[in-house]
Enzyme design. Structure first.
Site, PDB file in Angstrom:
ATOM      1  N   THR A  56      84.541  52.616  46.970  1.00 21.99           N
ATOM      2  CA  THR A  56      85.877  52.825  46.406  1.00 21.99           C
ATOM      3  C   THR A  56      86.356  51.705  45.482  1.00 21.99           C
ATOM      4  O   THR A  56      86.779  51.960  44.352  1.00 21.99           O
ATOM      5  CB  THR A  56      86.894  52.976  47.556  1.00 21.99           C
ATOM      6  OG1 THR A  56      86.504  54.118  48.305  1.00 21.99           O
ATOM      7  CG2 THR A  56      88.313  53.146  47.037  1.00 21.99           C
TER       8      THR A  56
HETATM    9  P1  AMP Z   1      85.890  53.247  51.516  1.00 14.33           P
HETATM   10  O1  AMP Z   1      85.910  54.665  51.928  1.00 14.33           O
HETATM   11  O2  AMP Z   1      85.404  52.347  52.597  1.00 14.33           O
HETATM   12  O3  AMP Z   1      85.187  53.037  50.224  1.00 14.33           O
HETATM   13  O4  AMP Z   1      87.410  52.801  51.284  1.00 14.33           O
HETATM   14  C1  AMP Z   1      88.397  53.733  50.935  1.00 14.33           C
HETATM   15  C2  AMP Z   1      89.628  53.518  51.738  1.00 14.33           C
HETATM   16  O5  AMP Z   1      90.223  52.269  51.403  1.00 14.33           O
HETATM   17  C3  AMP Z   1      90.691  54.557  51.456  1.00 14.33           C
HETATM   18  O6  AMP Z   1      90.524  55.707  52.262  1.00 14.33           O
HETATM   19  C4  AMP Z   1      91.959  53.818  51.736  1.00 14.33           C
HETATM   20  O7  AMP Z   1      92.301  53.982  53.095  1.00 14.33           O
HETATM   21  C5  AMP Z   1      91.618  52.355  51.529  1.00 14.33           C
HETATM   22  N1  AMP Z   1      92.213  51.816  50.303  1.00 14.33           N
HETATM   23  C6  AMP Z   1      92.244  52.365  49.088  1.00 14.33           C
HETATM   24  N2  AMP Z   1      92.858  51.585  48.187  1.00 14.33           N
HETATM   25  C7  AMP Z   1      93.222  50.482  48.848  1.00 14.33           C
HETATM   26  C8  AMP Z   1      93.883  49.281  48.463  1.00 14.33           C
HETATM   27  N3  AMP Z   1      94.287  49.071  47.200  1.00 14.33           N
HETATM   28  N4  AMP Z   1      94.069  48.342  49.429  1.00 14.33           N
HETATM   29  C9  AMP Z   1      93.627  48.535  50.687  1.00 14.33           C
HETATM   30  N5  AMP Z   1      93.016  49.650  51.110  1.00 14.33           N
HETATM   31  C10 AMP Z   1      92.799  50.620  50.208  1.00 14.33           C
HETATM   32 ZN    ZN Z   2      86.561  56.022  47.490  1.00 12.13          ZN
HETATM   33 ZN    ZN Z   3      85.213  56.217  51.500  1.00 13.00          ZN
END
Ligand code: AMP
Ligand code: ZN
Ligand code: ZN
Length: 414
Positions: free
Chosen positions: A81
């Site tokens: 992400t």
């Molecule tokens: P991942 O799936 O591990 O790649 O991370 C995605 C998750 O990170 C999302 O589902 C959100 O819950 C969280 N997330 C997204 N943007 C942010 C941000 N700017 N700060 C902290 N957490 C975030």
């Molecule tokens: Zn993502």
């Molecule tokens: Zn994810």
């Protein structure tokens, strides 16, 4: 019909024409003549390229009909992400913007960037390159950015005119409402770039897997949010000047949790400063001269492949930054790795090789600058920054994108 009757009918018809014309003229007066188009970007985290085909998505279907749908939007490696939202914002590969994953270390200072520490996420010192809102603001174009990675950090001395830090508790509709509120101010205060973030498909996809009925429900609920967003944009009196893009950062694959690799069985503490582990990719920051020892114990482990950062495929564009660690451990597609980690495993995973289509996201767009009913081929998320610059008529900073690959979505005169 006598004369009086005919005169009455003619009078009614005349009155009707006058009233209709008045309404038309007043609509024209209300509609502002816009010298510059508005660009609104919505990111649907983890919305896989083919989700439209497995669920009911009338709103995305409608964008496809009115505008553009790409076969897929290829993320950069690793398909995580933070790396990808920041690539979308900057047009840079991770080795050039530095947000190499959701969590990583800067070996020289041993500082850790982690998505779970808001003060790190908002610390501009971690962020290289120039996100689109900085390019815009530095050229006197206002921006409003809701929860996009990096929007609350000061980068090159700039922040968006309006921004909102990530807050999982903020309802999705309220995020859209905030953007509409920003767009509803007087012309001289109004942002021309607005960006919004919604994580529902990622959250549910991880928990239940991409094939689950719960994920199908999540796809349909975010499609309704797309409908809500479009309807609110359509209510603005400059709606004819808005280009609306809906995209995502990566896809998702059903995790194969039958044979999990626990790195803890192989990694000796004296070899590493830190191992930052995620199910699809781990970054090992090794002590001096220990990378080879680590590699030698990992080389025959089924389900993963490990290599020196420098030996990663060139197409990953990762090797030039020490933030990727010394040894990078990749899970084979759909396999999962852990590091002494007893937390419950996700049912859906991403982060794998970005050339695997299951890691691809979406790109939809509609508005005055986009073709109508156009099926675009695979697009690349490194090229979105340059597209946004083109739409906003601003000069891009140096980036890794190729605008030529994006031009097919634009009307000829754009
Ligand atoms: P991942 O799936 O591990 O790649 O991370 C995605 C998750 O990170 C999302 O589902 C959100 O819950 C969280 N997330 C997204 N943007 C942010 C941000 N700017 N700060 C902290 N957490 C975030
Ligand atoms: Zn993502
Ligand atoms: Zn994810």
């Amino acid at each position: 019909m006598n004369f009086k009757r005919i005169a009455f009918v003619l009078f009614v018809v005349f009155l009707g024409i006058v009233v209709a014309q008045d309404a038309y003229v007043s609509r024209l007066r209300n509609r502002e003549v816009e010298p510059r188009m508005y660009t609104v970007v919505l990111s649907l985290d983890g919305f896989r390229f083919d989700y439209q085909d497995i669920a009911n998505t009338p709103n995305l279907d409608s964008i496809q009909k009115n505008g553009v749908r790409a076969a897929e939007l290829q993320p950069v490696f690793p398909s995580l992400t933070f790396a990808n939202h920041y690539t979308l914002a900057t047009g840079l590969y991770v080795e050039n913007h530095g947000i190499v994953a959701n969590n990583f270390m800067i070996p020289q200072t041993k500082q850790i960037y982690t998505k779970s520490a808001p003060e790190k996420v908002a610390d501009g010192r971690f962020y290289g390159g120039e996100p689109i809102w900085v390019t815009a603001e530095s050229q006197k174009i206002k921006s409003a950015v809701n929860m996009w990675v990096g929007c609350d950090a000061t980068i090159k001395g700039y922040r968006p005119t309006w921004w909102q830090s990530y807050s999982a508790d903020e309802p999705y509709k309220a995020r859209i409402d905030s953007i509409i509120e920003c767009l509803s101010v007087d012309y001289d205060k109004r942002p021309h770039l607005a960006m919004c973030y919604i994580e529902e498909t990622d959250k549910v996809g991880h928990r239940f897997g991409p094939d689950s009925p719960k994920t199908i429900a999540a796809i349909e609920s975010v499609d309704s949010l797309v409908g809500y967003f479009r309807q609110r944009l359509a209510s603005l009196n400059f709606c004819d000047s808005i280009n609306f893009i809906v995209l995502s950062d990566h896809g998702m694959v059903q995790a194969d949790t039958l044979s999990i690799v626990d790195l803890g069985k192989y990694v000796r503490h004296e070899w590493v400063d830190t191992v930052i582990c995620s199910p699809a990719i781990s970054l090992a920051y090794c002590k001096k001269d220990c990378a080879d020892s680590l590699l030698s114990v990992l080389k025959d482990v089924n389900g993963i492949s490990a290599c020196l950062r420098a030996d990663l495929p060139e197409r990953f564009h990762c090797s030039a930054t020490v933030r990727m660690g010394d040894v990078v451990i990749l899970s084979d597609s759909s396999k999962v790795q852990i590091y002494n980690n007893k937390r419950s495993l996700p049912a859906g995973v991403h982060g794998y090789d970005n050339a695997n289509s299951l890691m691809s996201g979406i790109f939809y767009a509609e508005g005055p600058s986009f073709k109508n009913g156009f099926a675009a081929p695979r697009l690349y998320n490194t090229d979105v920054y340059a597209l946004l610059c083109r739409l906003l008529e601003i000069a891009p900073a140096h980036n890794d994108g190729q605008i030529e690959r994006m031009e097919c979505v634009l009307k000829k005169d754009e």
